[in-house]
Design a protein around this motif. Structure first.
Motif, short mmCIF file in Angstrom:
data_model
loop_
_atom_site.label_atom_id
_atom_site.label_comp_id
_atom_site.label_asym_id
_atom_site.label_seq_id
_atom_site.Cartn_x
_atom_site.Cartn_y
_atom_site.Cartn_z
N LEU A 30 0.85 -1.19 0.00
CA LEU A 30 0.00 0.00 0.00
C LEU A 30 0.89 1.24 0.00
O LEU A 30 1.87 1.31 0.74
CB LEU A 30 -0.91 0.00 1.22
CG LEU A 30 -1.77 -1.25 1.39
CD1 LEU A 30 -2.48 -1.24 2.72
CD2 LEU A 30 -2.76 -1.36 0.25
N VAL A 31 0.53 2.23 -0.80
CA VAL A 31 1.37 3.42 -0.97
C VAL A 31 0.84 4.57 -0.13
O VAL A 31 -0.35 4.88 -0.15
CB VAL A 31 1.42 3.84 -2.45
CG1 VAL A 31 2.30 5.06 -2.63
CG2 VAL A 31 1.91 2.70 -3.31
N HIS A 32 1.75 5.21 0.60
CA HIS A 32 1.46 6.45 1.34
C HIS A 32 2.33 7.54 0.74
O HIS A 32 3.56 7.46 0.84
CB HIS A 32 1.77 6.28 2.83
CG HIS A 32 0.87 5.31 3.51
ND1 HIS A 32 -0.37 5.66 4.00
CD2 HIS A 32 1.02 3.99 3.75
CE1 HIS A 32 -0.93 4.60 4.53
NE2 HIS A 32 -0.12 3.57 4.39
N TYR A 33 1.71 8.53 0.11
CA TYR A 33 2.46 9.62 -0.52
C TYR A 33 2.83 10.67 0.51
O TYR A 33 2.05 10.96 1.42
CB TYR A 33 1.65 10.23 -1.65
CG TYR A 33 1.46 9.27 -2.79
CD1 TYR A 33 2.55 8.90 -3.56
CD2 TYR A 33 0.23 8.71 -3.06
CE1 TYR A 33 2.41 7.99 -4.60
CE2 TYR A 33 0.08 7.81 -4.09
CZ TYR A 33 1.16 7.46 -4.86
OH TYR A 33 1.01 6.57 -5.87
N LEU A 34 4.00 11.27 0.35
CA LEU A 34 4.50 12.24 1.32
C LEU A 34 4.50 13.67 0.79
O LEU A 34 4.76 14.59 1.55
CB LEU A 34 5.92 11.84 1.76
CG LEU A 34 6.02 10.42 2.34
CD1 LEU A 34 7.47 10.11 2.69
CD2 LEU A 34 5.13 10.27 3.56
N SER A 35 4.26 13.86 -0.51
CA SER A 35 4.22 15.19 -1.12
C SER A 35 3.05 15.26 -2.09
O SER A 35 2.59 14.24 -2.59
CB SER A 35 5.51 15.47 -1.88
OG SER A 35 6.62 15.44 -1.02
N ASP A 36 2.62 16.48 -2.37
CA ASP A 36 1.53 16.68 -3.31
C ASP A 36 2.06 16.79 -4.73
O ASP A 36 3.21 17.19 -4.95
CB ASP A 36 0.76 17.97 -2.98
CG ASP A 36 0.00 17.87 -1.66
OD1 ASP A 36 -0.48 16.77 -1.35
OD2 ASP A 36 -0.11 18.89 -0.97
N ALA A 37 1.23 16.49 -5.70
CA ALA A 37 1.58 16.71 -7.09
C ALA A 37 1.88 18.19 -7.29
O ALA A 37 1.19 19.04 -6.74
CB ALA A 37 0.45 16.25 -8.01
N GLY A 38 2.93 18.49 -8.04
CA GLY A 38 3.35 19.87 -8.26
C GLY A 38 4.45 20.33 -7.32
O GLY A 38 5.08 21.36 -7.54
N ALA A 39 4.70 19.56 -6.28
CA ALA A 39 5.71 19.94 -5.29
C ALA A 39 7.12 19.79 -5.86
O ALA A 39 7.40 18.85 -6.60
CB ALA A 39 5.57 19.09 -4.03
#
Length: 93
Positions: A30-39
């Motif tokens: 399962l993936v947990h993203y740490l930054s938003d798209a565009g960052a």
């Protein structure tokens, strides 16, 4: 198209010549993203963590380049298999 360019205020625009690189999962989970798209991201910065169903860390996915997160590759779920794309990163060429 004829006419002047309209300024894009609601969407981040990255000027200059760019290319794209993808990151892939070495392990499934399962993936947990740490930054938003565009960052903006730096080479080596952890962009996502992949955990098993019990929450144990399986892998940290680092950025291979200095650049910007274009998008996350998961459309239908938040899980990845080995070799699946995790995200797409733009970088200056």
């Amino acid at each position: 198209l004829d006419g002047a360019l309209e300024p894009q205020n609601d969407v981040p625009v990255i000027p200059g010549k760019l290319s794209r690189v993808e990151t892939t999962a070495e392990k499934g989970g399962l993936v947990h993203y740490l930054s938003d798209a565009g960052a903006a991201v730096k080479k080596g910065e952890v962009l996502a963590r992949i955990v098993n169903p019990y929450g144990d860390l399986m892998e940290e996915v680092p950025s291979p380049v200095d650049g910007w997160i274009l998008a996350y590759a998961l459309i239908n779920s938040q899980s990845v298999a080995t070799g699946d794309f995790v995200n797409f990163i733009a970088y200056r060429i």
